[in-house]
Design a protein around this motif. Sequence first.
Motif, mmCIF file in Angstrom:
data_model
loop_
_atom_site.group_PDB
_atom_site.id
_atom_site.type_symbol
_atom_site.label_atom_id
_atom_site.label_comp_id
_atom_site.label_asym_id
_atom_site.label_seq_id
_atom_site.Cartn_x
_atom_site.Cartn_y
_atom_site.Cartn_z
ATOM 1 N N TRP A 12 0.829 -1.196 0.000
ATOM 2 C CA TRP A 12 0.000 0.000 0.000
ATOM 3 C C TRP A 12 0.867 1.251 0.000
ATOM 4 O O TRP A 12 0.594 2.206 -0.710
ATOM 5 N N THR A 61 -0.264 8.053 -7.232
ATOM 6 C CA THR A 61 -1.125 8.551 -8.308
ATOM 7 C C THR A 61 -0.474 9.775 -8.919
ATOM 8 O O THR A 61 -0.003 10.660 -8.212
ATOM 9 N N SER A 98 -2.393 -1.879 -17.284
ATOM 10 C CA SER A 98 -1.795 -2.494 -16.089
ATOM 11 C C SER A 98 -0.553 -3.293 -16.451
ATOM 12 O O SER A 98 -0.550 -4.047 -17.423
ATOM 13 N N GLY A 99 0.477 -3.106 -15.641
ATOM 14 C CA GLY A 99 1.730 -3.820 -15.847
ATOM 15 C C GLY A 99 2.704 -3.120 -16.771
ATOM 16 O O GLY A 99 3.878 -3.461 -16.813
ATOM 17 N N GLU A 139 5.148 0.838 -12.195
ATOM 18 C CA GLU A 139 4.277 0.043 -13.056
ATOM 19 C C GLU A 139 2.845 0.558 -12.930
ATOM 20 O O GLU A 139 2.374 0.831 -11.832
ATOM 21 N N VAL A 179 -1.058 0.640 -12.609
ATOM 22 C CA VAL A 179 -2.112 -0.186 -12.027
ATOM 23 C C VAL A 179 -3.423 0.098 -12.759
ATOM 24 O O VAL A 179 -4.114 -0.810 -13.203
ATOM 25 N N ARG A 180 -3.757 1.383 -12.903
ATOM 26 C CA ARG A 180 -5.025 1.789 -13.520
ATOM 27 C C ARG A 180 -4.843 3.164 -14.150
ATOM 28 O O ARG A 180 -4.073 3.972 -13.668
ATOM 29 N N GLN A 210 2.285 2.571 -3.397
ATOM 30 C CA GLN A 210 1.338 2.997 -4.425
ATOM 31 C C GLN A 210 1.365 4.514 -4.565
ATOM 32 O O GLN A 210 1.670 5.219 -3.620
ATOM 33 N N LEU A 215 -8.062 -0.911 -16.944
ATOM 34 C CA LEU A 215 -6.943 -1.694 -16.432
ATOM 35 C C LEU A 215 -6.088 -2.223 -17.587
ATOM 36 O O LEU A 215 -5.150 -2.977 -17.366
ATOM 37 N N ASP A 236 -2.667 5.632 -11.813
ATOM 38 C CA ASP A 236 -2.393 4.982 -10.534
ATOM 39 C C ASP A 236 -1.255 4.000 -10.795
ATOM 40 O O ASP A 236 -1.301 3.224 -11.771
ATOM 41 N N TYR A 237 -0.220 4.030 -9.963
ATOM 42 C CA TYR A 237 0.960 3.192 -10.182
ATOM 43 C C TYR A 237 1.470 2.612 -8.870
ATOM 44 O O TYR A 237 1.066 3.019 -7.801
ATOM 45 N N ARG A 238 2.380 1.651 -9.024
ATOM 46 C CA ARG A 238 3.074 1.103 -7.853
ATOM 47 C C ARG A 238 4.555 1.002 -8.203
ATOM 48 O O ARG A 238 4.908 0.735 -9.342
#
Length: 141
Positions: free
Chosen positions: A26, A31, A104-105, A63, A65-66, A29, A101, A138-140
């Motif tokens: 969490w 944005t 994503s990735g 990476e 996410v959305r 993460q 999505l 949105d990323y991580r």
Amino acid sequence: MSLRRSLPLWRVVLSTIVAWPFALAWAAQGTWVTPLPSQTVVASERPLVGVAIQPPPSIAGAEIVRVRWTFRTDVPAPTLKAWLCQDEFCLPLARPRGETLQFSGRSAAGRFRLRFQWPAAGHDTDRAMISGGQLIIDYRQ
């Protein structure tokens, strides 16, 4: 306080150990939000390729996410075609507001572009102004 109602120490330790990886995920993460440049789309059989939108260097290595987007037009535009592209990957957009999505990735550091096509027939005006747009990634890490 009753001893029967308090949690045994082993349960507290176990729940902390189990929750730790989720807390780290969490915390990693983020944005990134950017306004989209306004642009005029003229009636044409070819899509207009928009200005490149470069993410900030701070998300290099992240990476996706959305992805979310929004934009509006100055005239009713039921025949307007739109795509959100990152590098060579393009996603047709069914509405001027949404989320996906499909990215994503993929690397969050890649440039994005919006492409629009205003078909030459089927409307009263020869151009549409796209404005009020926003891209939210949105990323991580």
